[in-house]
Scaffold this motif. Sequence first.
Motif, PDB file in Angstrom:
ATOM      1  N   LYS A 178     -57.327-105.034 -38.850  1.00 27.51           N
ATOM      2  CA  LYS A 178     -56.982-106.169 -37.990  1.00 27.51           C
ATOM      3  C   LYS A 178     -57.637-106.030 -36.618  1.00 27.51           C
ATOM      4  O   LYS A 178     -58.088-107.021 -36.017  1.00 27.51           O
ATOM      5  N   VAL A 179     -57.709-104.775 -36.111  1.00 27.76           N
ATOM      6  CA  VAL A 179     -58.371-104.542 -34.816  1.00 27.76           C
ATOM      7  C   VAL A 179     -59.862-104.846 -34.936  1.00 27.76           C
ATOM      8  O   VAL A 179     -60.466-105.494 -34.062  1.00 27.76           O
ATOM      9  N   MET A 180     -60.439-104.373 -36.023  1.00 28.72           N
ATOM     10  CA  MET A 180     -61.875-104.594 -36.223  1.00 28.72           C
ATOM     11  C   MET A 180     -62.199-106.094 -36.300  1.00 28.72           C
ATOM     12  O   MET A 180     -63.132-106.581 -35.661  1.00 28.72           O
ATOM     13  N   VAL A 181     -61.417-106.837 -37.111  1.00 26.77           N
ATOM     14  CA  VAL A 181     -61.657-108.271 -37.256  1.00 26.77           C
ATOM     15  C   VAL A 181     -61.453-108.982 -35.923  1.00 26.77           C
ATOM     16  O   VAL A 181     -62.194-109.913 -35.572  1.00 26.77           O
ATOM     17  N   LYS A 182     -60.468-108.515 -35.153  1.00 23.62           N
ATOM     18  CA  LYS A 182     -60.201-109.129 -33.855  1.00 23.62           C
ATOM     19  C   LYS A 182     -61.407-108.989 -32.926  1.00 23.62           C
ATOM     20  O   LYS A 182     -61.854-109.973 -32.306  1.00 23.62           O
ATOM     21  N   TRP A 183     -61.977-107.746 -32.823  1.00 28.17           N
ATOM     22  CA  TRP A 183     -63.103-107.516 -31.922  1.00 28.17           C
ATOM     23  C   TRP A 183     -64.372-108.170 -32.446  1.00 28.17           C
ATOM     24  O   TRP A 183     -65.147-108.771 -31.684  1.00 28.17           O
ATOM     25  N   MET A 184     -64.580-108.069 -33.731  1.00 30.62           N
ATOM     26  CA  MET A 184     -65.773-108.696 -34.319  1.00 30.62           C
ATOM     27  C   MET A 184     -65.736-110.205 -34.116  1.00 30.62           C
ATOM     28  O   MET A 184     -66.759-110.839 -33.854  1.00 30.62           O
ATOM     29  N   SER A 185     -64.547-110.785 -34.262  1.00 33.63           N
ATOM     30  CA  SER A 185     -64.417-112.235 -34.066  1.00 33.63           C
ATOM     31  C   SER A 185     -64.707-112.608 -32.625  1.00 33.63           C
ATOM     32  O   SER A 185     -65.259-113.681 -32.346  1.00 33.63           O
ATOM     33  N   ARG A 186     -64.366-111.711 -31.694  1.00 32.69           N
ATOM     34  CA  ARG A 186     -64.672-111.978 -30.285  1.00 32.69           C
ATOM     35  C   ARG A 186     -66.183-111.938 -30.043  1.00 32.69           C
ATOM     36  O   ARG A 186     -66.735-112.766 -29.314  1.00 32.69           O
ATOM     37  N   PHE A 187     -66.840-110.914 -30.642  1.00 34.54           N
ATOM     38  CA  PHE A 187     -68.287-110.805 -30.466  1.00 34.54           C
ATOM     39  C   PHE A 187     -68.988-112.053 -31.007  1.00 34.54           C
ATOM     40  O   PHE A 187     -69.909-112.584 -30.402  1.00 34.54           O
TER      41      PHE A 187
END
Length: 737
Positions: free
Chosen positions: A103-112
Amino acid sequence: MTEITPSTAEFEAGWNYIQKGITKLKTFLEGLPEPQFNSEEHMTLYTTIYNMCTQKNPLTEQLYDKYKKAIEEYLTETVLPFIKETYGEYILRELVKRWENHKVMVKWMSRFFTYLDRYFTVSNKLPSLHQVGMTCFQQLIYQEVHSSVKDAVISLVAQDRKGKQIDRGLLKKVLDILVAVGTEETDYANDFETDMIKHTAAYYSRKGSKWVLKYSCPAYMLKAEESLKRERERVLHYLYDISEPKLVETLETELLIGHANQLLENEQSGCRSLLRAEKVDDIKRICRLYHKIPQGLELVSSTFRQHVADDGLAIVNQATETANNKTENGGGVDEQVLIRKMIELYDKYMTYVGFMNHTSFHKALKEAFEVFCNKNVADSSSAELLATFCDNILRKGGNQKLSDEAVEDTLEKVVKLLQFVHDKDLFAEFYRKKLARRLLFDKSGSDDLERSVLTKMKQLCGGQFTSKMEGMVMDFTLARENQAHFQEYLSNQSVENPMTDFNVTVLTTGYWPSYKTSDINLPAEMVRCVETFKEYYHSKSQKRRLHWIYSLGHCNILGKFDSKPIELLMSTFQAVVLLLFNNSDRLSYSEIKDQSNLGDDDLVRVLFTLSCAKYKILSKEPNTKSISPTDSFNFNPKFTDKMRRIKIPLPPPTQERKKVVEDVDNGRRYLVDASVVRIMKSRKILSHQELITECVDQLKNLFKPDIKLIKKRIDDLINRDYLERDLKNPNTYRYIA
């Protein structure tokens, strides 16, 4: 890091820069030493992707694919191997850890890659970046390990049921993952819950089989209740609310329904035993547990019905035995004791019905009371006993120890007992007879109580049931007013009053019971009184005709005996006979009969009370205990008593009870006739069975009609041309208008 300008933004170069940022994110998620992203790095990555998407030849599609591939590589190469290496509780912990990281990874990737979500995915109707990330986890991780995860969760639930300490928070998190990423085939309800319910059923099936052999019914119910409580706690702590009804149903099936007969019919500890021992808490628990199970309370209510019926029959049988013993000694049924015991029984079991709170128990109580409330005690019907009980409590002096509130409460419960009596019309006739005697002989303790009990009967049985009795009470009130007017009339006459105290009660024939009229020869003193009243009444109402019922009258006569004068309270019949001895010292039976014009039945009763009973105003020859047509009678001047005023009772005719029953039976014929005609007039054509059924249904609130009587009345109505049989089908009737 150095910023790549739009002019030099080639895909490979740009992606290599982005790849470095993704690698840093992965390193951080794996817990390796790596500083967090600062705002400058975040903006640089965002700007790089923005430039690649907005240049002359946009690279949005390639970036979208690379975003998905980057997540897939991380899940397959790093996450999945770690999860597959674990088992049991550890696989659950690893799954939770990896899910949180994902969930953390998807959150940051979605921000990028935010710019992709803003325009590209929307315009091309593609899944959002977040949806892509969740789908990757679902397909690459959860689909691979969901079977092992499900088994591990069910194993922990089983340990929890056995009382072992488990991490309930962990289970809650795992099930949240299942709900978040589960597909239609592997979601919470269709996959996990189905298997969990199967394991639950097997577990409690084994438990139920052991408990039913080991524990008594109350102890078993405690175990079942505790199990239900614990399952509801599991739903509260880590399962989802949708599982609660299924878990409860499973437990009810395995623990309660499957062993119901063995538990509830147990002679030592089942329902019957608990009712006998009045184990209220245990009975409440049984009702709570079986309350929501379809048809679950039928066995309990059936046992309850039989138990109440047995208790009631025991009371009736005891009363019958006591009455038979008293009959041998000249007594009879003590309806006061019997009815009060029935009231106590009703109060007792209504408390049970109250906390059982189910229609089946109301029905069971009604059916049970109908069993013994319609049993005869000795020669007395329950209808007569109830009427006699009411008569006793409503009479003056009949309720000396009770307040008006207590009397009204008792009468209300008697009316509740009346609902169980089939022959309500017989009760009404007995009650009407006794009400008439209370009113006419001034024996009623309270007019308010009389009206109150009639109101309660009216609510139970309808206005037609009490219309005549209410008319009697009202009629008697008017009669008192009429007597006051008569006294005023006498005071205005120039002649002296014909008698110092002369009261006449004028009643309406339609309300009151029918009484036998007797053309007796009244003494001159009484004749003057009667004639005076006739003159008064005809002056008020010339169109009404008076019928004198001397059998209901009473007189006060002063008897002059050797020792002292004594005032004698007696009936008109007794007074007529006794006053004959003012002119003769000795009279034979035949002379008394001729001079009084009394019938043999009435004369025998009168002479017996005056010469053979407690007060021997007359002496008889021969001195026997019975009256014979050859007897002779003398006035007894030596009679004395310690009281200066005595009442000489005249018992009612011995056939009065028989006459009441006969009158009711005759009345039922007319009621059946009216019901059949009413039904046929409405329906026009009806089959025999339908007519019988509707007739019984119409009359059941008044009495339980005999089918043979209905058939007989139908034949009679056919003979009287109210109905006719259908020519093609003899079992069908037609109404003749």
